[in-house]
Design a protein around this motif. Structure first.
Motif, PDB file in Angstrom:
ATOM      1  N   ILE A 128       0.839  -1.206   0.000  1.00 33.86           N
ATOM      2  CA  ILE A 128       0.000   0.000   0.000  1.00 33.86           C
ATOM      3  C   ILE A 128       0.870   1.250   0.000  1.00 33.86           C
ATOM      4  N   SER A 129       1.926   1.234   0.800  1.00 34.45           N
ATOM      5  CA  SER A 129       2.829   2.395   0.844  1.00 34.45           C
ATOM      6  C   SER A 129       3.465   2.637  -0.518  1.00 34.45           C
ATOM      7  N   ARG A 130       3.901   1.571  -1.173  1.00 35.03           N
ATOM      8  CA  ARG A 130       4.515   1.698  -2.497  1.00 35.03           C
ATOM      9  C   ARG A 130       3.505   2.244  -3.506  1.00 35.03           C
ATOM     10  N   THR A 131       2.252   1.757  -3.455  1.00 36.50           N
ATOM     11  CA  THR A 131       1.218   2.219  -4.379  1.00 36.50           C
ATOM     12  C   THR A 131       0.896   3.694  -4.154  1.00 36.50           C
ATOM     13  N   VAL A 132       0.746   4.078  -2.891  1.00 35.37           N
ATOM     14  CA  VAL A 132       0.455   5.485  -2.585  1.00 35.37           C
ATOM     15  C   VAL A 132       1.622   6.373  -3.021  1.00 35.37           C
ATOM     16  N   GLY A 133       2.841   5.939  -2.758  1.00 34.25           N
ATOM     17  CA  GLY A 133       4.016   6.712  -3.172  1.00 34.25           C
ATOM     18  C   GLY A 133       4.092   6.883  -4.679  1.00 34.25           C
ATOM     19  N   ASN A 134       3.814   5.820  -5.424  1.00 28.24           N
ATOM     20  CA  ASN A 134       3.827   5.914  -6.891  1.00 28.24           C
ATOM     21  C   ASN A 134       2.741   6.860  -7.389  1.00 28.24           C
ATOM     22  N   GLU A 135       1.555   6.830  -6.763  1.00 28.68           N
ATOM     23  CA  GLU A 135       0.462   7.716  -7.178  1.00 28.68           C
ATOM     24  C   GLU A 135       0.798   9.174  -6.880  1.00 28.68           C
ATOM     25  N   VAL A 136       1.371   9.429  -5.711  1.00 28.73           N
ATOM     26  CA  VAL A 136       1.770  10.802  -5.369  1.00 28.73           C
ATOM     27  C   VAL A 136       2.822  11.300  -6.350  1.00 28.73           C
ATOM     28  N   GLN A 137       3.780  10.453  -6.679  1.00 33.80           N
ATOM     29  CA  GLN A 137       4.817  10.845  -7.631  1.00 33.80           C
ATOM     30  C   GLN A 137       4.213  11.126  -9.007  1.00 33.80           C
ATOM     31  N   ARG A 138       3.272  10.301  -9.444  1.00 34.54           N
ATOM     32  CA  ARG A 138       2.641  10.500 -10.748  1.00 34.54           C
ATOM     33  C   ARG A 138       1.880  11.815 -10.796  1.00 34.54           C
ATOM     34  N   GLN A 139       1.071  12.088  -9.750  1.00 38.60           N
ATOM     35  CA  GLN A 139       0.292  13.324  -9.740  1.00 38.60           C
ATOM     36  C   GLN A 139       1.194  14.551  -9.636  1.00 38.60           C
ATOM     37  N   LEU A 140       2.244  14.454  -8.840  1.00 36.09           N
ATOM     38  CA  LEU A 140       3.175  15.578  -8.700  1.00 36.09           C
ATOM     39  C   LEU A 140       3.884  15.868 -10.023  1.00 36.09           C
ATOM     40  N   SER A 141       4.316  14.815 -10.707  1.00 33.89           N
ATOM     41  CA  SER A 141       4.993  15.044 -11.994  1.00 33.89           C
ATOM     42  C   SER A 141       4.024  15.607 -13.031  1.00 33.89           C
ATOM     43  N   ASN A 142       2.763  15.170 -13.024  1.00 35.38           N
ATOM     44  CA  ASN A 142       1.778  15.722 -13.963  1.00 35.38           C
ATOM     45  C   ASN A 142       1.524  17.200 -13.692  1.00 35.38           C
TER      46      ASN A 142
END
Length: 182
Positions: A128-142
């Motif tokens: 879950i931590s890895r998934t949330v981290g990847n989503e935060v990174q994706r939204q931040l980069s967008n």
């Protein structure tokens, strides 16, 4: 390298060596009628394969032994490092122990960690931590891409009315007068 050194044949004709013609020498092959000299055979093809296999086996053994000794020496932390950690971290440990807010947070964290481990939720928690981290990174980069893709337009320069400029000049005069008085 073994096939290269299993036979010797000089490239310069002045360095050629001929073995005496005795029937008991196993180093020389049978004489042929060709004019080119035959190479001097140091060891046979089976001996070359045997040497290659022994070399590979010894090299693997030395590699495994070196790796094992490296892992064994690196696994042990010197005892003096623990002493240094205690001395350097003493004030932070006392801060956590004697501050009720920090101590309560420490207890809550330890109890939560104990429950997570006892219930076997460490793996899902990491996922879950890895998934949330990847989503935060994706939204931040967008959002950063959106922000930097559109050029920032300069705002037009706004002029002040004349009344504001005259008031500003009066304030500047008053400030100058007060400075001169001091």
């Amino acid at each position: 390298m073994i096939p290269l050194y299993s036979k010797m044949s000089p490239t310069d004709p002045s360095l050629e060596y001929t073995l005496p013609q005795t029937p008991s020498t196993p180093l020389r092959q049978k004489q042929t009628t060709s004019t080119s000299p035959l190479p001097l055979i140091i060891f046979s093809e089976t001996k070359a394969v045997d040497l290659t296999n022994r070399f590979r086996k010894d090299a693997d053994a030395y590699y495994v032994e070196a790796k094992r000794s490296t892992v064994a020496t690196m696994a042990q932390i010197p005892y003096w490092v623990y002493g240094v950690l205690v001395v350097l971290g003493w004030n932070e440990a006392m801060l956590v122990l004697f501050n009720p807010l920090y101590f309560t947070m420490l207890l809550v964290g330890l109890v939560s960690a104990w429950f997570i481990i006892q219930l076997g939720l460490v793996g899902p928690l990491f996922q879950i931590s890895r998934t949330v981290g990847n989503e935060v990174q994706r939204q931040l980069s967008n959002r950063l891409r959106e922000h930097f893709s559109h050029p920032a337009l300069a705002e037009p320069v706004r002029t002040r009315p004349l009344s504001d400029q005259s008031e500003n000049d009066e304030i500047k005069r008053e400030v100058r007068v007060k400075r001169e008085q001091f």
